[in-house]
Design an enzyme around this catalytic site. Sequence first.
Site, PDB file in Angstrom:
ATOM      1  N   THR A  54       0.808  -1.224   0.000  1.00  0.00           N
ATOM      2  CA  THR A  54       0.000   0.000   0.000  1.00  0.00           C
ATOM      3  C   THR A  54       0.840   1.273   0.000  1.00  0.00           C
ATOM      4  OG1 THR A  54      -0.105  -0.261   2.385  1.00  0.00           O
ATOM      5  CG2 THR A  54      -2.017  -1.026   1.141  1.00  0.00           C
ATOM      6  N   GLN A  91      13.122   8.275  -8.232  1.00  0.00           N
ATOM      7  CA  GLN A  91      13.492   7.605  -6.977  1.00  0.00           C
ATOM      8  C   GLN A  91      12.654   6.363  -6.735  1.00  0.00           C
ATOM      9  OE1 GLN A  91      11.345   7.881  -3.960  1.00  0.00           O
ATOM     10  NE2 GLN A  91      12.722   6.368  -3.066  1.00  0.00           N
ATOM     11  N   HIS A 110      14.840  12.263  -7.934  1.00  0.00           N
ATOM     12  CA  HIS A 110      16.031  12.822  -7.293  1.00  0.00           C
ATOM     13  C   HIS A 110      16.990  13.362  -8.358  1.00  0.00           C
ATOM     14  CE1 HIS A 110      14.681  11.165  -3.628  1.00  0.00           C
ATOM     15  NE2 HIS A 110      15.570  10.228  -3.412  1.00  0.00           N
ATOM     16  N   CYS A 146      18.407   4.723  -2.806  1.00  0.00           N
ATOM     17  CA  CYS A 146      17.978   5.283  -4.097  1.00  0.00           C
ATOM     18  C   CYS A 146      19.039   6.180  -4.755  1.00  0.00           C
ATOM     19  CB  CYS A 146      16.675   6.044  -3.927  1.00  0.00           C
ATOM     20  SG  CYS A 146      16.680   7.184  -2.534  1.00  0.00           S
ATOM     21  N   ARG A 152      -3.513  -2.431   9.472  1.00  0.00           N
ATOM     22  CA  ARG A 152      -4.342  -1.265   9.114  1.00  0.00           C
ATOM     23  C   ARG A 152      -4.937  -1.395   7.722  1.00  0.00           C
ATOM     24  NH1 ARG A 152       0.211   1.049  11.470  1.00  0.00           N
ATOM     25  NH2 ARG A 152       1.326   1.097   9.490  1.00  0.00           N
ATOM     26  N   ALA A 203       4.187   3.897  -1.356  1.00  0.00           N
ATOM     27  CA  ALA A 203       4.549   4.517  -2.645  1.00  0.00           C
ATOM     28  C   ALA A 203       5.350   3.541  -3.508  1.00  0.00           C
ATOM     29  CB  ALA A 203       5.373   5.785  -2.389  1.00  0.00           C
ATOM     30  N   VAL A 204       6.327   2.856  -2.904  1.00  0.00           N
ATOM     31  CA  VAL A 204       7.124   1.895  -3.677  1.00  0.00           C
ATOM     32  C   VAL A 204       6.279   0.657  -4.001  1.00  0.00           C
ATOM     33  CG1 VAL A 204       9.191   0.434  -3.629  1.00  0.00           C
ATOM     34  CG2 VAL A 204       9.300   2.757  -2.738  1.00  0.00           C
ATOM     35  N   GLN A 227      17.187  15.726  -3.210  1.00  0.00           N
ATOM     36  CA  GLN A 227      16.305  14.571  -3.077  1.00  0.00           C
ATOM     37  C   GLN A 227      14.845  14.956  -2.840  1.00  0.00           C
ATOM     38  OE1 GLN A 227      19.918  12.221  -0.879  1.00  0.00           O
ATOM     39  NE2 GLN A 227      17.901  11.321  -0.644  1.00  0.00           N
TER      40      GLN A 227
END
Length: 347
Positions: free
Chosen positions: A13, A316, A243, A130, A41, A15-16, A157
Amino acid sequence: MSKLVNVAILGATGAVGAELLQLLEERDFPLNNLKLLASPRSAGKTLTFKGQPITVEAVSPEAFEGIDIVLASAGGSTSKKWAKAIVEAGAVMIDNSSAFRMDPDVPLVVPEINPAAAQKHQGIIANPNCTTILMGVAIYPLHQMQPIQRIVVSTYQSASGAGAMAMEEVKQQTQAILAGEEPPTESFPYPLAFNLFPHNTPIDDAGYCEEEMKMVNETRKIFGAPDLRISATCVRVPVLRAHSEAVNLEFAQPFEPAQAKDILTTAPGVTVVEDWENNYFPMPVDATGKDPVLVGRIRRDISQDNGLELWLCGDQIRKGAALNAVQIAELLWEKDWLQPAAIATAV
Ligand code: A2P
């Protein structure tokens, strides 16, 4: 080639995690089954893969049964907590956190640089930091031509490095500041919108922060160059997800910028972006959502005979995290390296 693979995303869930899901779909990864795991959660939430809903499960020891590869991106403590269960279940963990990167028994892999290291895994392969991945992809082809003696790098970054909530926070901060209100600062110690600050990781006795020392130590490990001299300054800037880095390289002999450009033009994972007439070079907005590291402003360092300067931008979340992890998974599948090295040699 191996059989089709059962994959679990731990941190699906985030971002990556979202990018991992998209990449497995886009690259038509040889999947048998896909499991999505996150914290309790998120249990019961649904995410879409190839048009089909998949229900997110809370991570548990049983969740890894029958899994071949776990793509983990749920933070260092979560990786440490579940690594044993993952390995005992017979899966390989490709870990995006910093938990195991400097462990001598854990390969730290960028497929464009040291793919063979992946074969030596004993159940865990670490995905590098990253900024380290992005710089490594851009400079390793030059290092192969002429060993780099010293690297001085400054990073710019984006918020994405701190996760999906941090990206949201920068948007909220921007709106708050424009409305004359106090910006929220939960993910970051200071407002990032309309601001920048040195990377907010702990600082060591020499005055370098953790992020900077990751660039030093991880680059040395990936390049197999333990004595490579590197100094980094890492800075957070109010960019959402790609980045940028200004890199100064010192060689033993002069390195012609034209030759460096030629090498980088055909280097895997690199796209040279240089329009000197129009002053158009890599920018985070152009790198966003793209796979290659964009490199430009390749020029002689006028302050020293053997120096070269370059500028790079890379997504990134893609090459800096999810794409590199998926490429490692593809490598394991293509080379039939899913089995840990110790077991593979014992059989
Ligand atoms: P959740 O959404 O349930 O909190 P990001 O880096 O974008 O913030 O994402 C972090 C990811 O790691 C999310 O998928 C998050 O799940 C997951 N995560 C965070 N803490 C845990 C935990 N203790 N156990 C499992 N997953 C976790």
